[in-house]
Design a protein around this motif. Structure first.
Motif, short mmCIF file in Angstrom:
data_model
loop_
_atom_site.label_atom_id
_atom_site.label_comp_id
_atom_site.label_asym_id
_atom_site.label_seq_id
_atom_site.Cartn_x
_atom_site.Cartn_y
_atom_site.Cartn_z
N THR A 1 0.84 -1.21 0.00
CA THR A 1 0.00 0.00 0.00
C THR A 1 0.87 1.25 0.00
O THR A 1 0.56 2.24 -0.68
N PHE A 2 1.96 1.21 0.74
CA PHE A 2 2.85 2.37 0.79
C PHE A 2 3.43 2.65 -0.60
O PHE A 2 3.46 3.80 -1.06
N THR A 3 3.90 1.62 -1.28
CA THR A 3 4.47 1.84 -2.62
C THR A 3 3.39 2.28 -3.61
O THR A 3 3.67 3.05 -4.53
N ARG A 4 2.15 1.81 -3.41
CA ARG A 4 1.06 2.18 -4.33
C ARG A 4 0.75 3.67 -4.24
O ARG A 4 0.27 4.27 -5.22
N ARG A 5 1.01 4.30 -3.12
CA ARG A 5 0.76 5.74 -2.99
C ARG A 5 1.54 6.55 -4.03
O ARG A 5 1.09 7.60 -4.48
N TYR A 6 2.71 6.05 -4.41
CA TYR A 6 3.56 6.80 -5.34
C TYR A 6 3.04 6.74 -6.77
O TYR A 6 3.58 7.43 -7.64
N ALA A 7 2.00 5.94 -7.02
CA ALA A 7 1.38 5.96 -8.35
C ALA A 7 0.77 7.32 -8.63
O ALA A 7 0.62 7.72 -9.80
N CYS A 8 0.43 8.07 -7.58
CA CYS A 8 -0.19 9.38 -7.76
C CYS A 8 0.80 10.42 -8.30
O CYS A 8 0.40 11.54 -8.63
N SER A 9 2.08 10.07 -8.38
CA SER A 9 3.08 10.99 -8.93
C SER A 9 3.78 10.40 -10.15
O SER A 9 4.74 10.97 -10.65
N PHE A 10 3.29 9.26 -10.64
CA PHE A 10 4.04 8.50 -11.64
C PHE A 10 4.29 9.31 -12.91
O PHE A 10 5.39 9.29 -13.47
N GLU A 11 3.30 10.05 -13.38
CA GLU A 11 3.48 10.81 -14.61
C GLU A 11 4.24 12.12 -14.38
O GLU A 11 4.68 12.75 -15.33
N TYR A 12 4.38 12.51 -13.12
CA TYR A 12 5.17 13.71 -12.84
C TYR A 12 6.66 13.39 -12.89
O TYR A 12 7.48 14.23 -13.24
N TYR A 13 7.00 12.15 -12.52
CA TYR A 13 8.41 11.75 -12.50
C TYR A 13 8.96 11.68 -13.92
O TYR A 13 8.28 11.24 -14.84
#
Length: 803
Positions: free
Chosen positions: A151-163
């Motif tokens: 779940t913690f790693t899934r949170r970073y999907a919210c920035s995936f296209e910003y990276y």
């Protein structure tokens, strides 16, 4: 072409820049944040209120109106303090939790399209994380950590296209602000933090030392709990003990974290020479042995360590007991760390269950350790026999011995079979000869493992009292190129053991101080019997606390006093500790409490540290370690400084030679002896006293108009203070190589005669002259009754233990 790697290494980044059509495939959204060089920051707090204040500060430092920011909580209940803090701070936001129908909001995809100046903070719980369509958040704030790593790693999907990949050509990249991730931690995040720190250590060049130590403490407590209830294998990984690291940790079933129970007992030698009998050869660097005798450093006599006769009598009794098959009782369902018996190699042996396959306990394979020979065997669960209580009393006779800094050739994890067979042949040939034995110098100790400098195959010459070494096993292995010397790996092992020792002593000290404080409170309560006296006592306490609170309202201008102010605030913020996890939280140097009145000043500073991709914002104070003793144990000591029966210092006889050796090595090079020009209070130094150099700490500076340059120095290895002006700079290695040996002592069970409140000088001197002096040459033993809590007065030596 496909290039694969177990973990990211810089050379892969260089390889990606060679061609224009390269694609990076990664396994988790969190890895995308790491490869995009997002800034990772952590804040440690003792309470929930401080997290709310820090959240507001973060949102104002990174202007949430122009930099897209999302705040995560575990569940709807976790969002309540977040929303209240945002409302109180007049920060525009929208909330998404399980009560909302995300289909109606199209997964909040429109939030990604908000223009700079019109952006609002997005607050979300993990319950709806899978339905979100957000992918362009620049900043992620983890108000709390989720219960699972996925779940913690899934949170970073919210920035995936910003990276963006840092390996793209500069003309292809868009001009964007640097992404960041802020994790707010408190005592409720113990379960998740160690896994996060492991990930950061794998991917980032440097992780905060304090955060790493805190994670180790949490992991140690978790490991102890898992071992206690049988969920974890109690045996430590052989690669950690041999190399300092296990490269297959994910698939390795053995333990990789030390706990307080792994610390060496006082019955085990920590230095000097041991004589041993080798029972089994696991590898050229690892042996199961029986300890026979110990020779302390600087001594000629041997002390017997094992009563072989008792073990021989017990073994005969075990064979006789199980010879009657009517006495065979099945052990039943196996559990890790339980004792049982097994028939192996034509004998019945005591053994401990290491591990087993849990799917079918009636007929599963069980891994056993024979506790009297050290060997490891595998049998079926139905072959286990119940071990009666009369055969459980003696501890296991076997212990592991490892040759320090000896590793396989080419730094492999596993040894070549030829090397193992060769070493076994050397040892068998040696032990079959008359007057031959094996010995080694102890360098490091755990409860069931000793590290030695080498295994010396020694022979006692007939007719003369001389012992010669016929072969050094480790040196011969290196000369024959079966293995190599790797001092770095052993230093890593030494650090792991030292960190665990520090944690254990801090935990014991905290328990003892809490217990003694409770006892003192009870005594004081009983002493004030009348109402008048009790009122006076309570008023005095109230007055004292009022002064403390008044002194912390405004930090003094002086920098040194400001440090004291922050330290005081930190201690007040730590919650009461009762269970193991809370005790560790209490030992963490928490983030100083943030005053809401000071927030406006802080918010004006909108700069972000660029020291690295990871930043842990907390104060750190340099600490050095004093030697410590265990209650209900006896130690060979000498008195280093004596004033009275309740005020003296001792040091352990078996450790002073280590200090002398380190100092002697340092002062051999006279160019290192640089005088201390401007002494500072509490500064460590090397002092010349009674024709010798000693480790010291400055405890008092000369008076401005006193007419002398002499400072007052506390001798860190002997105790006591004296005035001196011959001070020299000291290296960090000399300070850390051996703990400071001075230990404050007070005699138990005796009081000053005739009801006096203090010991007179005449009586104190008479006690020393008549009873103590004649034994103060290495024949004195101290039995530790309890820990004495230090007061906060000027006599206190910070870090020194009192028993």
């Amino acid at each position: 072409m496909i290039v694969t790697a177990g973990c990211w290494i810089p050379v892969l980044g260089l390889f990606l820049q060679r061609y224009h059509n390269m694609i990076i495939c990664i396994g988790a959204f969190l890895e995308a944040a790491v490869y995009a060089k997002a800034e990772f920051r952590f804040r440690l707090f003792a309470g929930e209120e401080q997290k709310e204040i820090e959240l507001i500060r973060q949102l104002r430092q990174h202007d949430y109106r122009n930099e897209r920011t999302i705040v995560f909580g575990k569940d709807s209940e976790d969002l309540v303090p977040i929303v209240n803090a945002l409302k109180h701070g007049s920060i525009n936001h929208i909330v998404c939790n399980e009560r909302m129908v995300l289909q109606q909001h199209a997964g909040f995809r429109n939030w990604d399209e908000q223009l700079p100046g019109d952006m609002v903070v997005f607050v979300c719980s993990d319950e709806v994380l899978g339905d979100l369509k957000i992918t362009k958040a620049q900043h992620i704030v983890h108000y709390s950590l989720p219960p699972t790593w996925s779940t913690f790693t899934r949170r970073y999907a919210c920035s995936f296209e910003y990276y963006e990949s840092p390996y793209l050509a500069s003309e292809v990249r868009q001009a964007k602000g640097k992404p960041s991730s802020l994790v707010l931690l408190n005592e409720n995040n113990n379960q998740e933090l160690p896994r996060l720190v492991d990930f950061l250590e794998l991917h980032l060049p440097k992780v905060s030392e304090k955060l790493t130590k805190y994670a180790k403490r949490i992991r140690s407590i978790q490991e102890s709990a898992r071992i206690a209830d049988g969920r974890a294998v109690s045996m430590l990984c052989t690669h950690v003990l041999g190399l300092g690291v296990c490269h297959n940790m994910r698939n390795c079933v053995f333990r990789h974290t030390l706990t307080a129970d792994d610390m060496a007992t006082e019955s085990l030698p920590r230095n000097g020479v041991i004589r041993l009998k080798i029972c089994h050869v696991f590898s050229p660097a690892h042996y199961a042995v029986r300890l026979e005798a110990h020779q302390s450093a600087g001594m000629n006599d041997w002390t017997m360590l094992n009563d072989n006769r008792r073990y021989m009598v017990q073994d005969i009794a075990i064979q006789a007991y199980y010879a009657n098959e009517d006495r065979h009782v099945m052990h039943g369902e196996p559990h890790r760390n339980e004792l049982c018996a097994v028939y192996h190699d034509q004998n019945y042996s005591r053994c401990r269950i290491v591990n087993y396959i849990e799917s079918n306990t009636d007929n599963c394979e069980v891994q056993l350790q024979l506790i009297d020979t050290g060997r490891t065997v595998h049998v079926k669960s139905f072959a286990l026999l119940h071990l009666p209580s009369q055969f459980r009393q003696l501890p296991g006779q076997a212990i592991n011995v490892r040759i320090a800094a000896l590793v396989p050739h080419d730094n492999e994890q596993d040894w070549d079979k030829t090397a193992k067979l060769t070493v076994r042949q050397w040892i068998e040939e040696h032990e079959n000869r008359a007057n031959c034995y094996v010995k080694g110098n102890v360098l490091l100790a755990l409860r069931d493992t000793l590290w030695v400098d080498d295994l010396h195959l020694a022979e006692q010459l007939e007719g003369v009292k001389t012992t010669v070494t016929t072969k050094r096993v480790g040196a011969t292995i290196i000369s024959k190129q079966y293995g190599i010397s790797d001092k770095k790996s052993f230093e890593q092992i030494r650090t792991i053991v030292s960190d665990c020792e520090n944690l254990t002593m801090q935990t014991l000290r905290l328990e003892a101080e809490t217990l003694n404080a409770d006892k003192l409170d009870n005594v004081e309560e009983e002493q004030f019997s009348s109402d008048t006296e009790r009122t006076f006592f309570l008023n005095q306490t109230h007055s004292s606390s009022s002064k403390e609170s008044a002194s912390t309202e405004k930090p003094p201008d002086d920098a040194l006093k400001a440090d004291s102010f922050l330290e005081s605030e930190s201690k007040e913020a730590i919650p009461a500790a009762h269970d193991g996890a809370s005790r560790i939280d209490a030992m963490l140097e928490c983030e100083p409490a943030v005053d809401a009145d000071l927030l406006n000043t802080t918010e004006q500073n909108t700069t972000v540290s660029s020291a690295g991709s990871f930043e842990e914002l907390a104060m750190d104070v340099e600490q050095y370690r004093f030697d410590a003793l265990l209650v209900n144990q006896a130690y060979n000591v000498m008195i280093g400084h004596y004033l009275a029966p309740d005020n003296f210092y001792v040091y352990r006889c078996d450790r002073i030679a280590e200090v002398d050796s380190v100092i002697k090595e340092f002062v051999q090079d006279e160019s290192k002896l640089k005088p201390v020009q401007n002494p500072r209070l509490h500064q460590h130094c090397l002092v010349f006293y009674e024709n010798n150099y000693h480790r010291g700490r400055i405890v008092k500076l000369p008076e401005p108009d006193g007419g002398t340059n002499e400072v007052e120095v506390f001798l860190l290895d002997f105790g006591g203070t004296f005035r001196c002006d011959r001070l020299y700079k000291i290296s960090d290695h000399v300070l850390r190589a051996v703990p400071f040996l001075a230990i404050k002592g007070s005699f138990a069970h005796i009081q000053p005669p005739n009801g006096a409140a203090q010991w007179s000088d005449d009586v104190s001197d008479a006690i020393y002259d008549k009873w103590l002096e004649k034994h103060n040459h290495g024949t004195m033993f101290a039995s530790v009754m309890r820990v004495v809590p230090w007061g906060a007065g000027p006599e206190r030596i910070e870090g020194c233990n009192w028993y």
